[in-house]
Design an enzyme around this catalytic site. Structure first.
Site, PDB file in Angstrom:
ATOM      1  N   HIS A  95      27.609  14.138  24.239  1.00  0.00           N
ATOM      2  CA  HIS A  95      26.785  13.899  23.215  1.00  0.00           C
ATOM      3  C   HIS A  95      27.279  12.846  22.153  1.00  0.00           C
ATOM      4  CE1 HIS A  95      23.903  14.656  19.927  1.00  0.00           C
ATOM      5  NE2 HIS A  95      23.094  14.957  21.005  1.00  0.00           N
ATOM      6  N   GLU A 165      19.708   8.955  24.745  1.00  0.00           N
ATOM      7  CA  GLU A 165      19.642   9.296  23.358  1.00  0.00           C
ATOM      8  C   GLU A 165      20.040   8.350  22.370  1.00  0.00           C
ATOM      9  OE1 GLU A 165      19.182  14.015  23.796  1.00  0.00           O
ATOM     10  OE2 GLU A 165      21.553  13.421  23.006  1.00  0.00           O
TER      11      GLU A 165
HETATM   12  P1  PGA Z   1      17.208  16.038  17.695  1.00  0.00           P
HETATM   13  O1  PGA Z   1      18.461  15.961  18.586  1.00  0.00           O
HETATM   14  O2  PGA Z   1      16.065  16.245  18.458  1.00  0.00           O
HETATM   15  O3  PGA Z   1      17.318  17.127  16.561  1.00  0.00           O
HETATM   16  O4  PGA Z   1      17.018  14.524  17.048  1.00  0.00           O
HETATM   17  C1  PGA Z   1      18.306  15.449  19.838  1.00  0.00           C
HETATM   18  C2  PGA Z   1      19.681  15.564  20.415  1.00  0.00           C
HETATM   19  O5  PGA Z   1      20.755  15.270  20.033  1.00  0.00           O
HETATM   20  O6  PGA Z   1      19.586  15.811  21.656  1.00  0.00           O
END
Ligand code: PGA
Length: 251
Positions: A95, A165
Site C-alpha cells: 500500500h 490506487e
Molecule cells: P480511501 O483509501 O478510500 O480512504 O481513499 C483507499 C485505500 O487506501 O485503499
C-alpha cells in the site's frame, strides 16, 4: 467475479469490530450477487472478525501486510502463517502509505507475494502513481513497473489481485477521480496484465457517489475502499451499488 473490499487501516477496536460484523452478518447477500466481498482489519482484529463472521460467511478476511520470512526473530512483525492462523485468506501488500512512510519497497513486496502464495493465501498488491507522475503522463509506465516488480519470478500470477490506487486519490488529502481520469491507466494495465492476474481493482476515495461509475470503467474488476467503508452501513451501501452494476452487465 467482481471483488469489493475494505481495509480498516489503523482503525477499529474489539467493540467496533463486534458491531461491524453483527451488521454484516444480518445483511442480505442477494443485494450483491456476483461480488466477492472482503474485509481487511488490523492484525489485532483479524481473528475476532474471522470468528465473528463465522464459517460460511460470504465475507473473506484479509491482513494489511505480512513479513516474507517464516516465523522467527523479527520483533514487531507478523508472518504469513500467523495471519493465516488468525483466519486471513488474503494479504494486502505494498500500500502507498507503507511505501511512502514505512520503507516498503518493490523488492520486499515481491518477497511477500512469493511468501503469501507459498502459504496458499492470495496477495492483493497495491500500486499507484503520484500527482507528479500523473501530470507528466507517466502513470501507466510507473504502475506497470510496480506490477512487474511485484510479480517477478512469480509462477502463479493468476492468484494475484492488483489494486490500482493513485496516490493522488487516496485518503483525506486525496482527490476523488473522475472515471475518465483512470480510464487510460486501467486500459493499459488491463491489456498488459488482465489475462495473467486474477483481477484489477480500483482504490482511492471510492464512495457512494462514484462507486458505480468507477466500477463501470472497462478493465476495473472491483473496488478497494478505505474511509467510506469504515462503518458497516457504508460498506453494505457500496456493495449494493456495485451489485446493481453487476446486475446491469448480466441483464
Ligand atoms: P480511501 O483509501 O478510500 O480512504 O481513499 C483507499 C485505500 O487506501 O485503499
Amino acid at each position: 467475479m467482481i471483488w469489493v473490499g475494505t481495509s480498516w487501516k489503523m482503525t477499529g477496536t474489539r467493540a467496533s469490530a463486534r458491531e461491524y460484523c453483527d451488521t454484516l452478518a444480518r445483511a442480505d447477500p442477494d443485494g450483491w450477487r456476483g461480488i466477492q466481498p472482503f474485509v481487511v482489519p488490523p492484525f489485532t482484529l483479524i481473528a475476532q472478525v474471522h470468528d465473528a463472521l463465522g464459517a460460511g460467511s460470504p465475507f473473506l478476511v484479509g491482513a494489511q501486510d505480512a513479513h516474507w520470512a517464516p516465523p522467527g526473530a523479527w520483533t514487531g512483525e507478523v508472518s504469513v502463517p500467523q495471519v493465516a492462523d488468525a483466519g486471513a485468506v488474503l494479504v494486502e501488500l505494498g500500500h502507498s502509505e507503507r511505501r511512502a512512510h514505512l520503507g516498503e519497497t518493490d523488492e520486499r513486496v515481491n518477497l511477500k507475494v512469493e511468501a503469501v502464495l507459498a502459504a496458499g493465501l492470495r496477495p492483493l498488491v497495491c500500486v499507484g502513481d503520484s500527482a507528479q507522475e500523473l501530470a507528466s503522463g507517466r502513470s501507466a509506465d510507473v504502475v506497470s513497473a510496480q506490477i512487474d516488480a511485484a510479480l517477478a519470478g512469480v509462477a502463479t500470477p493468476e492468484r494475484v489481485l492488483v489494486a490500482y490506487e493513485p496516490v493522488w486519490a487516496i485518503g483525506e488529502c486525496g482527490r476523488p477521480p473522475a472515471p475518465g481520469e483512470i480510464e487510460q491507466v486501467v486500459d493499459r494495465l488491463a491489456r498488459r496484465f488482465g489475462d495473467s492476474v486474477q483481477a484489477i481493482l480500483y482504490g482511492g476515495s471510492v464512495g457512494p457517489d462514484n462507486a458505480a461509475d468507477l466500477l463501470r470503467v472497462p478493465g476495473v474488476g472491483g473496488l478497494f475502499v478505505g474511509r467510506a467503508a469504515w462503518r458497516a452501513e457504508g460498506y453494505l451501501d457500496l456493495l449494493r451499488r456495485c451489485g446493481t452494476v453487476v446486475a446491469e452487465n448480466q441483464g
